[in-house]
Design a protein around this motif. Structure first.
Motif, mmCIF file in Angstrom:
data_model
loop_
_atom_site.group_PDB
_atom_site.id
_atom_site.type_symbol
_atom_site.label_atom_id
_atom_site.label_comp_id
_atom_site.label_asym_id
_atom_site.label_seq_id
_atom_site.Cartn_x
_atom_site.Cartn_y
_atom_site.Cartn_z
ATOM 1 N N ASN A 47 0.828 -1.199 0.105
ATOM 2 C CA ASN A 47 0.106 -0.027 0.055
ATOM 3 C C ASN A 47 0.889 1.160 -0.042
ATOM 4 O O ASN A 47 1.610 1.513 0.905
ATOM 5 C CB ASN A 47 -1.008 -0.192 1.052
ATOM 6 C CG ASN A 47 -1.835 -1.142 1.118
ATOM 7 O OD1 ASN A 47 -2.390 -1.367 0.380
ATOM 8 N ND2 ASN A 47 -2.030 -1.774 2.312
ATOM 9 N N PRO A 48 0.803 2.149 -1.099
ATOM 10 C CA PRO A 48 1.654 3.250 -1.092
ATOM 11 C C PRO A 48 1.518 4.211 0.242
ATOM 12 O O PRO A 48 0.349 4.236 0.800
ATOM 13 C CB PRO A 48 1.252 3.941 -2.445
ATOM 14 C CG PRO A 48 0.346 2.954 -3.121
ATOM 15 C CD PRO A 48 -0.251 2.013 -2.192
ATOM 16 N N ILE A 49 2.458 4.754 0.578
ATOM 17 C CA ILE A 49 2.621 5.644 1.583
ATOM 18 C C ILE A 49 2.437 7.099 1.062
ATOM 19 O O ILE A 49 3.437 7.390 0.336
ATOM 20 C CB ILE A 49 3.981 5.530 2.458
ATOM 21 C CG1 ILE A 49 4.211 4.189 3.107
ATOM 22 C CG2 ILE A 49 3.933 6.598 3.567
ATOM 23 C CD1 ILE A 49 2.981 3.793 4.278
ATOM 24 N N THR A 50 1.576 7.938 1.466
ATOM 25 C CA THR A 50 1.433 9.184 0.977
ATOM 26 C C THR A 50 1.981 10.339 2.076
ATOM 27 O O THR A 50 2.333 11.286 1.474
ATOM 28 C CB THR A 50 -0.100 9.692 0.846
ATOM 29 O OG1 THR A 50 -0.835 9.304 1.877
ATOM 30 C CG2 THR A 50 -0.824 8.709 -0.309
ATOM 31 N N LYS A 51 2.200 9.768 3.200
ATOM 32 C CA LYS A 51 2.698 10.673 4.396
ATOM 33 C C LYS A 51 4.368 10.530 4.132
ATOM 34 O O LYS A 51 4.837 9.669 3.916
ATOM 35 C CB LYS A 51 2.464 10.313 5.664
ATOM 36 C CG LYS A 51 2.943 11.276 6.624
ATOM 37 C CD LYS A 51 2.410 10.925 8.083
ATOM 38 C CE LYS A 51 3.149 11.900 8.983
ATOM 39 N NZ LYS A 51 2.017 12.336 10.098
ATOM 40 N N GLN A 52 5.053 11.856 4.117
ATOM 41 C CA GLN A 52 6.275 12.090 3.604
ATOM 42 C C GLN A 52 7.012 11.975 5.068
ATOM 43 O O GLN A 52 6.609 12.041 6.115
ATOM 44 C CB GLN A 52 6.774 13.297 3.126
ATOM 45 C CG GLN A 52 6.136 13.721 1.890
ATOM 46 C CD GLN A 52 6.550 12.589 0.722
ATOM 47 O OE1 GLN A 52 7.699 12.510 0.698
ATOM 48 N NE2 GLN A 52 5.845 12.044 -0.174
ATOM 49 N N GLY A 53 8.269 11.369 4.982
ATOM 50 C CA GLY A 53 9.170 11.565 6.087
ATOM 51 C C GLY A 53 9.231 10.251 6.893
ATOM 52 O O GLY A 53 9.659 10.334 7.923
ATOM 53 N N PHE A 68 11.521 7.378 11.969
ATOM 54 C CA PHE A 68 10.570 7.935 12.259
ATOM 55 C C PHE A 68 9.245 7.350 11.631
ATOM 56 O O PHE A 68 9.489 6.879 10.499
ATOM 57 C CB PHE A 68 10.600 9.178 11.858
ATOM 58 C CG PHE A 68 9.176 10.199 12.040
ATOM 59 C CD1 PHE A 68 9.264 10.396 13.428
ATOM 60 C CD2 PHE A 68 8.341 10.725 11.080
ATOM 61 C CE1 PHE A 68 8.026 11.392 13.821
ATOM 62 C CE2 PHE A 68 7.402 11.525 11.558
ATOM 63 C CZ PHE A 68 7.020 11.770 12.955
ATOM 64 N N SER A 69 8.298 6.971 12.467
ATOM 65 C CA SER A 69 7.128 6.282 11.902
ATOM 66 C C SER A 69 5.833 6.945 11.456
ATOM 67 O O SER A 69 4.789 6.504 11.309
ATOM 68 C CB SER A 69 6.610 5.130 12.896
ATOM 69 O OG SER A 69 6.133 5.908 14.135
ATOM 70 N N GLY A 70 6.043 8.461 11.408
ATOM 71 C CA GLY A 70 5.118 9.206 11.049
ATOM 72 C C GLY A 70 4.565 10.041 12.365
ATOM 73 O O GLY A 70 3.623 10.774 12.033
ATOM 74 N N PRO A 98 -2.995 11.751 15.520
ATOM 75 C CA PRO A 98 -4.150 11.330 15.056
ATOM 76 C C PRO A 98 -4.245 9.895 14.643
ATOM 77 O O PRO A 98 -3.270 9.303 14.349
ATOM 78 C CB PRO A 98 -4.386 12.066 13.524
ATOM 79 C CG PRO A 98 -3.600 13.261 13.699
ATOM 80 C CD PRO A 98 -2.321 12.739 14.746
ATOM 81 N N ALA A 99 -5.626 9.272 14.616
ATOM 82 C CA ALA A 99 -5.805 7.855 14.622
ATOM 83 C C ALA A 99 -5.328 7.291 13.169
ATOM 84 O O ALA A 99 -4.617 6.196 13.374
ATOM 85 C CB ALA A 99 -7.383 7.665 14.541
ATOM 86 N N GLU A 100 -5.282 7.997 12.174
ATOM 87 C CA GLU A 100 -4.650 7.376 10.901
ATOM 88 C C GLU A 100 -3.305 7.194 11.040
ATOM 89 O O GLU A 100 -2.612 6.227 10.581
ATOM 90 C CB GLU A 100 -4.891 8.520 9.666
ATOM 91 C CG GLU A 100 -4.467 8.085 8.481
ATOM 92 C CD GLU A 100 -4.671 8.997 7.506
ATOM 93 O OE1 GLU A 100 -3.753 9.354 6.446
ATOM 94 O OE2 GLU A 100 -5.852 9.514 7.100
ATOM 95 N N GLU A 105 1.466 3.621 12.004
ATOM 96 C CA GLU A 105 2.370 3.252 12.785
ATOM 97 C C GLU A 105 2.503 1.786 13.431
ATOM 98 O O GLU A 105 3.306 0.968 13.349
ATOM 99 C CB GLU A 105 2.620 4.314 14.052
ATOM 100 C CG GLU A 105 3.816 3.909 14.986
ATOM 101 C CD GLU A 105 3.764 4.841 16.301
ATOM 102 O OE1 GLU A 105 4.726 5.902 15.846
ATOM 103 O OE2 GLU A 105 3.113 4.848 17.339
ATOM 104 N N LYS A 106 1.149 1.395 13.909
ATOM 105 C CA LYS A 106 0.907 0.010 14.537
ATOM 106 C C LYS A 106 1.449 -1.016 13.306
ATOM 107 O O LYS A 106 1.841 -1.939 13.753
ATOM 108 C CB LYS A 106 -0.416 -0.055 15.061
ATOM 109 C CG LYS A 106 -0.777 -1.464 15.482
ATOM 110 C CD LYS A 106 -2.209 -1.458 15.930
ATOM 111 C CE LYS A 106 -2.498 -2.889 16.543
ATOM 112 N NZ LYS A 106 -3.952 -2.834 16.840
ATOM 113 N N LYS A 107 0.884 -0.683 12.096
ATOM 114 C CA LYS A 107 0.998 -1.496 11.144
ATOM 115 C C LYS A 107 2.693 -1.608 10.832
ATOM 116 O O LYS A 107 3.017 -2.822 10.541
ATOM 117 C CB LYS A 107 0.480 -1.186 9.696
ATOM 118 C CG LYS A 107 0.694 -2.075 8.630
ATOM 119 C CD LYS A 107 -0.356 -3.300 8.849
ATOM 120 C CE LYS A 107 -0.593 -4.160 7.563
ATOM 121 N NZ LYS A 107 -1.077 -5.311 7.830
ATOM 122 N N ILE A 108 3.148 -0.664 10.870
ATOM 123 C CA ILE A 108 4.784 -0.649 10.529
ATOM 124 C C ILE A 108 5.382 -1.517 11.698
ATOM 125 O O ILE A 108 6.185 -2.303 11.174
ATOM 126 C CB ILE A 108 5.418 0.980 10.790
ATOM 127 C CG1 ILE A 108 5.031 1.521 9.369
ATOM 128 C CG2 ILE A 108 6.781 0.835 10.563
ATOM 129 C CD1 ILE A 108 5.110 3.084 9.311
#
Length: 142
Positions: A47-53, A68-70, A98-100, A105-108
């Protein structure tokens, strides 16, 4: 006089044991991972990551993965045997987000524990569990 012999014997045994475990400077580290460096996560479980960093910073000599996990900073130890990779349960800061971001992070963190092999091709690091892609990350300059 007996005490002197015991002290000398103890010091000698400590000296000899420390010499026996010392790594020679000329020995190459054959277990050194080829993927050491800084990577930016591009997908989790395809699943592509849209959040940078979101990052993996792989430190060869320390056998650590940090990043850094977001939401939080994390670190984990790893072992490498040939192309088999095992990552320990990551430790992280406990910042609320935020929940998203928390779900990602939990999935990572869950997927890091499942990693058992990797490939590195053209600057793309792919971490797998058997044939299942868990992560893709691209090499990043600092």
């Amino acid at each position: 006089m007996k005490h002197t012999y015991y002290i000398i014997a103890l010091m000698l045994s400590l000296f000899l044991s420390s010499c026996a475990t010392e790594k020679k400077e000329s020995e190459p580290d054959v277990k050194a991972p080829r993927f050491s460096g800084y990577y930016t996560l591009t997908s989790v479980a395809e699943n592509p990551i849209t959040k940078q960093g979101i990052t993996f910073n792989i430190e060869n000599q320390k056998r650590r993965i940090t990043g850094f996990s977001g939401c939080n900073s994390y670190n984990a130890a790893f072992t490498l045997t040939k192309d088999k990779l095992d990552i320990t349960d990551p430790l992280s800061t406990k910042k609320a987000c935020p929940a998203e971001a928390m779900d990602l992070e939990k999935k990572i963190f869950q997927n890091l524990l499942k990693v058992n092999r990797y490939t590195l091709k053209n600057g793309t690091l792919t971490l797998y569990n058997k044939d299942q892609v868990l992560f893709k990350a691209t090499s990043t300059a600092i």
